[in-house]
Design a protein around this motif. Structure first.
Motif, PDB file in Angstrom:
ATOM      1  N   ARG A   1       1.182  -5.731 -10.830  1.00  0.00           N
ATOM      2  CA  ARG A   1       1.386  -6.833  -9.870  1.00  0.00           C
ATOM      3  C   ARG A   1       1.562  -6.303  -8.446  1.00  0.00           C
ATOM      4  NH1 ARG A   1       5.121  -9.259 -12.836  1.00  0.00           N
ATOM      5  NH2 ARG A   1       6.932  -8.377 -11.800  1.00  0.00           N
ATOM      6  N   VAL A   2       2.438  -5.314  -8.266  1.00  0.00           N
ATOM      7  CA  VAL A   2       2.678  -4.824  -6.902  1.00  0.00           C
ATOM      8  C   VAL A   2       1.513  -3.981  -6.404  1.00  0.00           C
ATOM      9  CG1 VAL A   2       5.179  -4.890  -7.268  1.00  0.00           C
ATOM     10  CG2 VAL A   2       3.955  -2.723  -7.573  1.00  0.00           C
ATOM     11  N   SER A   3       0.825  -3.303  -7.323  1.00  0.00           N
ATOM     12  CA  SER A   3      -0.313  -2.478  -6.906  1.00  0.00           C
ATOM     13  C   SER A   3      -1.452  -3.329  -6.374  1.00  0.00           C
ATOM     14  CB  SER A   3      -0.805  -1.628  -8.088  1.00  0.00           C
ATOM     15  OG  SER A   3       0.202  -0.736  -8.514  1.00  0.00           O
ATOM     16  N   ALA A   4      -1.529  -4.569  -6.835  1.00  0.00           N
ATOM     17  CA  ALA A   4      -2.602  -5.460  -6.380  1.00  0.00           C
ATOM     18  C   ALA A   4      -2.397  -5.889  -4.938  1.00  0.00           C
ATOM     19  CB  ALA A   4      -2.665  -6.680  -7.294  1.00  0.00           C
ATOM     20  N   ASP A   5      -1.180  -5.813  -4.434  1.00  0.00           N
ATOM     21  CA  ASP A   5      -0.885  -6.205  -3.050  1.00  0.00           C
ATOM     22  C   ASP A   5       0.330  -5.407  -2.586  1.00  0.00           C
ATOM     23  OD1 ASP A   5      -0.531  -7.382  -0.600  1.00  0.00           O
ATOM     24  OD2 ASP A   5       0.151  -9.323  -1.382  1.00  0.00           O
ATOM     25  N   ILE A   6       0.088  -4.126  -2.280  1.00  0.00           N
ATOM     26  CA  ILE A   6       1.196  -3.232  -1.934  1.00  0.00           C
ATOM     27  C   ILE A   6       1.957  -3.741  -0.718  1.00  0.00           C
ATOM     28  CG2 ILE A   6       1.737  -0.961  -0.985  1.00  0.00           C
ATOM     29  CD1 ILE A   6       1.297  -0.735  -3.862  1.00  0.00           C
ATOM     30  N   CYS A   7       1.252  -4.079   0.345  1.00  0.00           N
ATOM     31  CA  CYS A   7       1.947  -4.495   1.571  1.00  0.00           C
ATOM     32  C   CYS A   7       2.681  -5.809   1.370  1.00  0.00           C
ATOM     33  CB  CYS A   7       0.956  -4.581   2.726  1.00  0.00           C
ATOM     34  SG  CYS A   7       0.387  -2.953   3.268  1.00  0.00           S
ATOM     35  N   GLY A   8       2.080  -6.717   0.610  1.00  0.00           N
ATOM     36  CA  GLY A   8       2.757  -7.971   0.316  1.00  0.00           C
ATOM     37  C   GLY A   8       4.031  -7.736  -0.467  1.00  0.00           C
ATOM     38  N   ALA A   9       3.970  -6.821  -1.437  1.00  0.00           N
ATOM     39  CA  ALA A   9       5.155  -6.521  -2.241  1.00  0.00           C
ATOM     40  C   ALA A   9       6.217  -5.785  -1.421  1.00  0.00           C
ATOM     41  CB  ALA A   9       4.761  -5.675  -3.448  1.00  0.00           C
ATOM     42  N   LEU A  10       5.779  -4.906  -0.516  1.00  0.00           N
ATOM     43  CA  LEU A  10       6.724  -4.163   0.311  1.00  0.00           C
ATOM     44  C   LEU A  10       7.420  -5.044   1.339  1.00  0.00           C
ATOM     45  CD1 LEU A  10       4.958  -0.823   1.338  1.00  0.00           C
ATOM     46  CD2 LEU A  10       7.119  -1.019   0.098  1.00  0.00           C
ATOM     47  N   TYR A  11       6.607  -5.812   2.059  1.00  0.00           N
ATOM     48  CA  TYR A  11       7.122  -6.478   3.255  1.00  0.00           C
ATOM     49  C   TYR A  11       7.273  -7.987   3.132  1.00  0.00           C
ATOM     50  CZ  TYR A  11       5.958  -1.883   5.103  1.00  0.00           C
ATOM     51  OH  TYR A  11       5.888  -0.529   5.304  1.00  0.00           O
ATOM     52  N   GLY A  12       6.781  -8.564   2.027  1.00  0.00           N
ATOM     53  CA  GLY A  12       6.977  -9.988   1.790  1.00  0.00           C
ATOM     54  C   GLY A  12       6.496 -10.847   2.931  1.00  0.00           C
ATOM     55  N   ASP A  13       7.354 -11.745   3.353  1.00  0.00           N
ATOM     56  CA  ASP A  13       6.963 -12.671   4.419  1.00  0.00           C
ATOM     57  C   ASP A  13       7.608 -12.312   5.751  1.00  0.00           C
ATOM     58  OD1 ASP A  13       9.529 -13.227   3.755  1.00  0.00           O
ATOM     59  OD2 ASP A  13       9.247 -15.366   3.405  1.00  0.00           O
TER      60      ASP A  13
END
Length: 251
Positions: free
Chosen positions: A71-83
């Motif tokens: 899940r996080v690998s599919a969107d690293i920056c989204g998982a790291l930094y959220g909104d």
């Protein structure tokens, strides 16, 4: 891995800050693509970032770990930094910490001061990474549950400065002090949403191969262990100059 082994590994890791160099040397990472690592001296210890979230290990737990990493690998920056709001060219930071790691207490206060003094230059996402046992796990769940009532920062500040270990009784008193609904807090601590948030942070820790806390990602630069404010500002300036979001394009 037993809790004793975790604490022993952490004790070894405690030597890391004294070894930190002040020279900014970077090493490109093969995974995740586009990120790089600040070479911050030798480290010791090896951790399972999922320790404490579930025990004993099982087929079901292994499947949840694998799903979180995917899940996080599919969107690293989204998982790291959220909104995080990255308007006004703010550089994002993702901080991974444990409430009972002494270096985390120092570094968390430093980051909070930095974001207060430089609101137009940096934005920070807090990740709970409880590695040091039941109290760490309980405190992490309480902070994430408090976030659902708009009280994350207040809980974080109190948990990071308190000499007391998190217990149900302590958290009940803290909720009352901070005006948080205690019954709702307990319900949210055991919710699937809080569990998923912890699993995502643990999965990110595995993806970036963290060996303990504190750990940090500044834009696209990965830092393991406590680092000086001076070096953080150097990395922030470099990320701004070179374009931190290059990693998000290529990740």
């Amino acid at each position: 891995m037993t809790i004793g082994a975790v604490i022993a590994g952490y004790a070894a890791l405690r030597t890391v800050p004294s070894l930190l160099p002040e020279k900014l040397e970077l090493e490109a990472l093969d995974r995740p693509k586009g990120f790089r690592r600040f070479i911050a001296g030798e480290t010791s210890g090896s951790f399972d970032a999922f320790v404490g979230l579930d025990s004993p290990d099982s087929v079901d737990v292994a499947a949840r770990k694998a799903a979180a990493i995917e899940r996080v690998s599919a969107d690293i920056c989204g998982a790291l930094y959220g909104d995080l709001d990255m308007s006004n060219a703010r550089i994002p930071l993702a901080s991974f910490s444990d409430y009972y790691c002494p270096f985390c207490r120092v570094q968390t206060k430093s980051f909070a001061d930095m974001t207060s003094k430089m609101p137009d230059q940096v934005a920070i996402a807090w990740h709970e990474l409880p590695l040091l046992g039941d109290s760490s796990n309980l405190a992490a769940k309480a902070a994430l549950a408090a976030k659902r009532q708009g009280a994350y920062v207040a809980f974080q500040e109190r948990l990071m400065t308190s000499p007391f270990q998190a217990t149900p009784e302590y958290l009940a008193r803290l909720s009352e002090d901070l005006g948080v609904d205690g019954e709702q807090l307990v319900a949210d601590m055991e919710s699937p949403e809080v569990a998923r948030e912890l699993e995502n942070s643990a999965a990110l820790a595995q993806v970036f191969a963290f060996v303990g806390t504190p750990a940090l990602v500044i834009g696209r630069t990965v830092v393991q262990g406590q680092v000086s404010d001076r070096m953080i500002r150097k990395i922030i300036d470099l990320e701004r100059e070179e374009g931190w979001d290059l990693a998000c394009v290529s990740a």
